[in-house]
Design a protein around this motif. Sequence first.
Motif, PDB file in Angstrom:
ATOM      1  N   ILE A   1      35.020  53.806  26.548  1.00  0.00           N
ATOM      2  CA  ILE A   1      34.774  53.124  27.805  1.00  0.00           C
ATOM      3  C   ILE A   1      34.714  54.152  28.935  1.00  0.00           C
ATOM      4  O   ILE A   1      33.881  54.031  29.834  1.00  0.00           O
ATOM      5  CB  ILE A   1      35.880  52.086  28.071  1.00  0.00           C
ATOM      6  N   GLU A   2      35.611  55.105  28.880  1.00  0.00           N
ATOM      7  CA  GLU A   2      35.597  56.137  29.921  1.00  0.00           C
ATOM      8  C   GLU A   2      34.292  56.934  29.881  1.00  0.00           C
ATOM      9  O   GLU A   2      33.768  57.326  30.920  1.00  0.00           O
ATOM     10  CB  GLU A   2      36.791  57.085  29.737  1.00  0.00           C
ATOM     11  N   ALA A   4      31.432  55.773  28.934  1.00  0.00           N
ATOM     12  CA  ALA A   4      30.399  54.888  29.482  1.00  0.00           C
ATOM     13  C   ALA A   4      30.499  54.857  31.005  1.00  0.00           C
ATOM     14  O   ALA A   4      29.495  54.865  31.712  1.00  0.00           O
ATOM     15  CB  ALA A   4      30.536  53.482  28.914  1.00  0.00           C
ATOM     16  N   LYS A   5      31.770  54.821  31.519  1.00  0.00           N
ATOM     17  CA  LYS A   5      31.961  54.821  32.969  1.00  0.00           C
ATOM     18  C   LYS A   5      31.491  56.145  33.574  1.00  0.00           C
ATOM     19  O   LYS A   5      30.923  56.186  34.662  1.00  0.00           O
ATOM     20  CB  LYS A   5      33.424  54.565  33.320  1.00  0.00           C
ATOM     21  N   GLU A   8      27.836  55.977  33.630  1.00  0.00           N
ATOM     22  CA  GLU A   8      27.445  55.063  34.700  1.00  0.00           C
ATOM     23  C   GLU A   8      27.567  55.760  36.057  1.00  0.00           C
ATOM     24  O   GLU A   8      26.687  55.630  36.914  1.00  0.00           O
ATOM     25  CB  GLU A   8      28.349  53.826  34.682  1.00  0.00           C
ATOM     26  N   GLY A   9      28.607  56.537  36.251  1.00  0.00           N
ATOM     27  CA  GLY A   9      28.794  57.270  37.503  1.00  0.00           C
ATOM     28  C   GLY A   9      27.680  58.297  37.709  1.00  0.00           C
ATOM     29  O   GLY A   9      27.144  58.453  38.812  1.00  0.00           O
ATOM     30  N   THR A  12      24.520  56.434  38.448  1.00  0.00           N
ATOM     31  CA  THR A  12      24.571  55.910  39.815  1.00  0.00           C
ATOM     32  C   THR A  12      24.292  57.031  40.821  1.00  0.00           C
ATOM     33  O   THR A  12      23.535  56.851  41.784  1.00  0.00           O
ATOM     34  CB  THR A  12      25.950  55.273  40.100  1.00  0.00           C
TER      35      THR A  12
END
Length: 188
Positions: A1-2, A4-5, A8-9, A12
């Motif tokens: 998950i980290e 993926a985050k 995502e960061g 972004t």
Amino acid sequence: IEDAKAKEGVLTEEIQAASQRIEALDGDIGSLETLIAELENKLALMRERLAVLADLEAEQTKDFEHLKRQFRIAQQELEQRLVELYQSEEADSFEIILQVRNLGDLLDQLEYFDSIGRQDQRITVEIAGLREEMRIARVQTRKTKKKVAEATEAVETVAAEKKAAQAALIAQQQALAAARENRQSVLA
């Protein structure tokens, strides 16, 4: 998950950077559009000036040809008068002396012939002067026309370069927009 985050960061940030770059390109494209519009206005004015100069040159050429014809006619008339004077009985100096009744008549005859000669000479000189003035005016018009044509060509070159730069910026902007959309679809 980290992981993926983190992705995502990063995505972004990439999307934000692409958006900022697209906005900057919008400003650059707008500036180029303004510059191109100014250059096109300048080109239109220069082309109008070239057209006026071309018309002026054509008119001067027509006037110059007319003056040349007038000059030739004046020369022919002068030559014809001289021939007539030499061939006529009136032109014979001895004959003139015999025809006069007194010294006043002689002076009048001589003044008459002198007056005709001065008038012919004045006309010839005047036409020759006008002809030379027209020739000079045509040369100056051609020089001015050449300078305006060169300046017009230079402005056309700059305008073409600016249009090419604008097209490159638009292509770059479209590529960034496509990349941004791709990143956004990955995030979604």
